[in-house]
Scaffold this motif. Structure first.
Motif, short mmCIF file in Angstrom:
data_model
loop_
_atom_site.label_atom_id
_atom_site.label_comp_id
_atom_site.label_asym_id
_atom_site.label_seq_id
_atom_site.Cartn_x
_atom_site.Cartn_y
_atom_site.Cartn_z
N GLU A 168 0.65 -1.20 0.09
CA GLU A 168 -0.06 -0.02 -0.15
C GLU A 168 0.77 1.13 0.06
N ARG A 169 2.07 1.10 0.83
CA ARG A 169 2.92 2.45 0.86
C ARG A 169 3.38 2.56 -0.56
N LEU A 170 3.84 1.31 -1.22
CA LEU A 170 4.23 1.58 -2.50
C LEU A 170 3.36 2.11 -3.63
N ALA A 171 1.98 1.78 -3.49
CA ALA A 171 0.67 2.21 -4.23
C ALA A 171 0.78 3.92 -4.09
N TYR A 172 0.82 4.18 -2.84
CA TYR A 172 0.95 5.66 -2.38
C TYR A 172 2.15 6.41 -3.04
N ALA A 173 2.93 5.94 -2.91
CA ALA A 173 4.51 6.57 -3.61
C ALA A 173 4.25 6.71 -4.80
N PHE A 174 3.59 5.58 -5.82
CA PHE A 174 3.65 5.63 -7.19
C PHE A 174 2.36 6.67 -7.57
N ARG A 175 1.75 7.14 -6.47
CA ARG A 175 0.47 7.90 -6.76
C ARG A 175 -0.46 7.27 -7.24
N LEU A 176 -0.82 5.94 -6.67
CA LEU A 176 -2.10 5.25 -6.91
C LEU A 176 -2.51 4.88 -5.29
N ARG A 177 -3.67 4.27 -5.49
CA ARG A 177 -4.60 4.00 -4.13
C ARG A 177 -4.18 2.72 -3.58
#
Ligand SMILES: Nc1ncnc2c1ncn2[C@@H]1O[C@H](COP(=O)(O)OP(=O)(O)OP(=O)(O)O)[C@@H](O)[C@H]1O
Length: 476
Positions: A168-177
């Motif tokens: 989830e942290r990776l998703a937010y880092a790449f601007r996805l939810r």
């Protein structure tokens, strides 16, 4: 304080061999030449690696230099027209082979490659050893309508669960939810699935009713990857856990629908228990061989009758076969219980409760081999509510209220492997996580939804052959 410090173990020398190299005097022009050569080689490698950018650019430059800009504009318009024509003629193949590969390459370069090392470091997935820094290798990016699939080579010492926790942290880092990690056939790789649009956002319509139910794969809903979710009922009991309004009813009705062909032919008998007063299951009465609701004493009686049938069958099959095969004379018996805790925990009459618990315990521990299966729904999966949880080999977790409940239902570590049932929004009833044979991570599915009309039609079209009285109720 000790006089001498003693450290047990094998001492690793800092430098096992000291080598003194002779000093060389390198002329300045040779150094400049070397740097230039390295630069040219690097640029060539980049040009080859990003051929999909460099090749069209070179071609455009060449056309412009050779024929002038009007021809270049004509060529660009012709290519755009071709793409447009392909899209109108066959959108699926255009998206798959034309558009998404380009989007994937672009996103790999612009979104993932650009910030890869820093994101890996801030999400705790990079490491340092002997003064050098190591980051996992980005291998491939694939895109579709719903999101990106990023294949990564893990560092030694990492396992897919580490990536599941960081997803989830990776998703937010790449601007996805939303992000999930999945293991692959190769133990050094993991696939990150970043969601742009939820493939399970819309309601799944009722699936076609199989004429002969396949007990190894009853179709109940859609998986995130677009395939049908098929549940194996043979040799199993099914537990469905979910908060109120999470869609437990849709799982039960999807299952009943998938068995309806067998009900009609007499290969399957459904025994329904609706302790919440018959509200949920009453519409399916024509399909049920038994329908018990409301009165706990009568429900205990029907359960004891099931135990009796199970024992008779076990006595018949002993020494003949180890697994019952359903026939019209000896059909598969499926006990469907809506809100199991109402039978096992919330009952005030202790004597009846003990009778129910005893019957359920026997059915769950001995019923599978003789074709007596329990499918039970439950709101609260805490241990004191359900002492029989471990006797259900198949478990389905819909929306749950607390993160701890996920592991209680799906087993230890399920939430870390991606089953974030507590994050399923209330606006997505019927969405849940299931375990699939041979797949390490729980899979997200959406169960088909049957409206009241669908249920009524199902009852009319597939009612039991000997059932002429639609108001039939059996109370022990
Ligand atoms: N698979 C589904 N797809 C779309 N909507 C659904 C689905 N399942 C349920 N719903 C919607 O959610 C509502 C609640 O569903 P349902 O009654 O099955 O939940 P439940 O978990 O059984 O709740 P309770 O524990 O209170 O009985 C339904 O009225 C329906 O509108």
């Amino acid at each position: 304080m000790p006089l001498i410090n003693v450290i047990p173990g094998e001492k690793v020398p800092v430098a096992p061999m000291n080598l003194r190299l002779p000093a060389w005097r390198i002329p300045g022009w040779l150094l400049v030449f070397w740097w230039l050569l390295r630069g040219v080689v690097r640029l060539s490698v980049l040009a080859v690696r990003y051929w999909w950018l460099t090749a069209p650019t070179m071609a455009a430059l060449w056309i412009w230099a050779r024929f002038g800009w009007p021809v270049l504009v004509g060529v660009v318009l012709a290519v755009a027209g071709l793409c447009l024509g392909w899209w109108r003629w066959h959108p699926a193949s255009w998206l798959r082979f034309g558009w998404f590969p380009v989007v994937a390459r672009w996103r790999r370069l612009w979104v993932y490659r650009r910030g890869w090392a820093s994101v890996m470091a801030t999400c705790g997935l990079a490491t340092a050893f002997a003064g050098d820094r190591y980051v996992p290798q980005l291998l491939a990016v694939r895109c579709d309508r719903f999101g990106d699939r990023v294949t990564v080579r893990m560092l030694p010492g990492q396992i897919p669960d580490d990536w599941g926790q960081a997803a989830e942290r990776l998703a937010y880092a790449f601007r996805l939810r939303e992000g999930r990690a999945k293991s692959t056939g190769r133990p050094d790789r993991v696939v990150l699935h970043f969601v742009r649009r939820d493939p399970l956002a819309s309601t799944v319509k009722p699936l076609p009713v199989p004429v002969v139910p396949d007990l190894d794969g009853l179709p109940l809903g859609r998986r995130e990857d677009g395939d049908l979710y098929r549940l194996r009922l043979a040799g199993s009991h099914v537990l469905i856990a979910g908060a109120t309004n999470s869609g437990k009813g849709s799982v039960i009705w999807s299952l009943i629908r998938s068995l309806a062909g067998g009900v009609r032919s007499g290969l399957v008998e459904l025994w329904a228990f609706d302790p919440k007063g018959g509200m949920e299951l009453a519409a399916g009465v024509p399909l049920f061989a038994r329908f018990a609701y409301d009165d706990p004493d009568s429900m205990a009686g029907v359960l004891e009758e099931a135990v009796k049938r199970m024992r008779q069958r076990a006595a018949q099959l002993r020494g003949v076969t180890r697994q019952h095969v359903p026939t019209v004379d000896e059909p598969l018996i499926v006990l469907v219980v809506d809100e199991l805790a109402a039978l096992t925990a919330y009952l005030t009459d202790r004597k009846v409760r003990d009778r129910i618990k005893e019957a359920l315990g026997l059915l769950l521990s001995q019923g599978r081999a003789v074709g007596v299966h329990v499918v039970a729904a439950l709101q609260d999966p805490r241990k004191d509510v359900l002492p029989f949880r471990d006797l259900f080999p198949t478990r389905i977790a819909l929306r749950l209220t607390e993160p701890e409940q996920v592991d209680m239902v799906l087993g230890d570590g399920a939430r870390n492997r991606g089953a974030v049932c507590d994050r399923i929004p209330e606006s997505s009833p019927g969405v849940g996580y299931v375990a699939l044979d041979g797949v390490r991570e729980p899979v997200r599915v959406r169960f088909s939804y049957l409206s009241d009309t669908d249920i009524r039609d199902l009852g009319r079209d597939y009612r039991r052959l000997d059932d002429t009285d639609t108001g039939r109720e059996v109370a022990a």
